[in-house]
Design an enzyme around this catalytic site. Structure first.
Site, short mmCIF file in Angstrom:
data_model
loop_
_atom_site.label_atom_id
_atom_site.label_comp_id
_atom_site.label_asym_id
_atom_site.label_seq_id
_atom_site.Cartn_x
_atom_site.Cartn_y
_atom_site.Cartn_z
N LYS A 54 0.84 -1.21 0.00
CA LYS A 54 0.00 0.00 0.00
C LYS A 54 0.87 1.26 0.00
CE LYS A 54 -3.97 -2.29 1.47
NZ LYS A 54 -3.94 -3.52 2.19
N ASP A 56 -12.62 1.39 2.60
CA ASP A 56 -12.82 -0.03 2.28
C ASP A 56 -14.21 -0.52 2.70
OD1 ASP A 56 -12.11 -2.41 1.09
OD2 ASP A 56 -11.06 -3.21 2.83
N GLN A 86 -6.34 -2.85 9.39
CA GLN A 86 -6.12 -4.23 8.96
C GLN A 86 -6.90 -5.18 9.87
OE1 GLN A 86 -4.04 -5.04 6.20
NE2 GLN A 86 -4.99 -7.04 6.46
#
Ligand code: NAP
Length: 289
Positions: A50, A117, A94
């Site tokens: 990323k 996300d 995460q």
């Protein structure tokens, strides 16, 4: 006839280049923050990817690394700090988090307009309702791959193997939005092979090497393998018996080099979208996006 290999790397490069060109013209560059809890080696690899993607696109990037035993209030403080932080348009945590932490409390804490996300329940709800919102990166990546190869899901049967909150369920919603007829399978599906054989588009995200064999695939089907597993030799692979299925399918994604890179590119695109909206003063709930 051999299947056409859907080149996720090429599509990702194209998407990222489009993002880079837009970012280049922006006075205030988009910013993304990633929050990592613990030392999971796979997560460290994703993090490095990323960082590289952001560099390529001209997006400002920072990582918050918290120890495995971080208390929940401390983690929530970091999220709240990032929510208020100007210059950060996208927040990516995460998941899954260590056992002692409450995933849902963390998802609720992320400001929906920075939830690039689509994990905040209000964004997940909007996705289901068909309201404008960020599309979760992996299922959105699959939709981008289909579009890139001019595969229209309308009037087609799709079998989705996997019902997780991050892949299977949102994937089904996105396909429904494109007029596909979707069957979602899981470990209690009575006849997985039969469900797969009916599919014009077969998408698998079970995380189970060798699960999808050629006899489970209809001649000419589009086969999309979201899974990232390791085979006996420790090599990356998906759920699909690739060589045999590629002889039967019309289109197939490789692992690696299929869905994964497109997922990452969509994250860059979502961060750019968030920054453009923030630039117009649009903050808060998705109803204002
Ligand atoms: P998950 O939460 O473990 O979900 C797996 C799903 O597959 C579950 O719904 C499970 O059913 C179902 N399943 C497992 N074995 C099955 C079997 N033998 N028959 C039928 N259904 C089966 O996993 P996830 O987070 O969705 O991830 C799935 C895979 O995609 C993993 O390999 C992961 O690494 C990969 N992934 C890739 C990307 C990418 O960008 N390429 C992104 C995210 C995930 P139950 O619900 O009944 O348990």
């Amino acid at each position: 006839m051999a299947a056409i290999v859907m080149d996720g790397k090429a599509l990702a490069a194209k998407i990222k280049e489009q993002v880079r060109l837009q970012v280049e013209r922006m006075e205030r560059k988009p910013g993304m923050a990633m929050v990592l809890v613990g030392e999971n080696p796979a997560a460290q690899v994703y993090e490095a990817g990323k960082r590289r993607d952001c560099q390529q696109c001209g997006i400002y990037y920072e990582t918050y690394r918290l120890p495995e035993d971080v208390p929940q209030p401390e983690l929530l403080d970091v999220i709240r700090f990032l929510n208020e932080r100007e210059g950060i348009d996208g927040i990516l945590v995460q998941f899954p988090l260590p056992e002692h932490l409450d995933d849902r409390a963390v998802q609720l804490a992320i400001r929906p307009d920075k939830d690039v996300d689509c994990v905040h329940p209000s964004n997940v709800g909007d996705l289901t309702l068909g309201v404008d919102c960020f599309w979760p990166c992996t299922p959105a990546g699959v939709m981008r791959l289909l579009a890139e190869y001019s595969i229209d899901p309308a009037y087609k049967n799709c079998t989705m193997v996997g019902r997780s909150n991050i892949v299977g369920k949102p994937q089904a919603m996105l396909l429904l939005r494109r007029d596909c007829t979707v069957t979602v399978c899981h470990t209690r599906t009575p006849d997985l092979a039969a469900e797969c054989r009916r599919a014009d588009i077969l998408i698998t995200a079970a995380g189970h090497t060798g699960l999808i064999t050629a006899d489970m695939v209809k001649e000419g089907a589009v086969v999309i393998d979201v899974a990232v597993n390791r085979d006996d030799q420790g090599q990356l692979c998906g759920d699909v018996d690739y060589q045999a299925v590629a002889r039967k399918a019309s289109y197939i994604t490789p692992v690696p080099g299929g869905v994964g890179p497109v997922t990452r590119a969509v994250l860059m695109e979502n961060t750019l979208t968030a920054a453009l909206r923030h630039g117009k003063g649009e903050i808060g709930g998705t109803e204002r996006l």
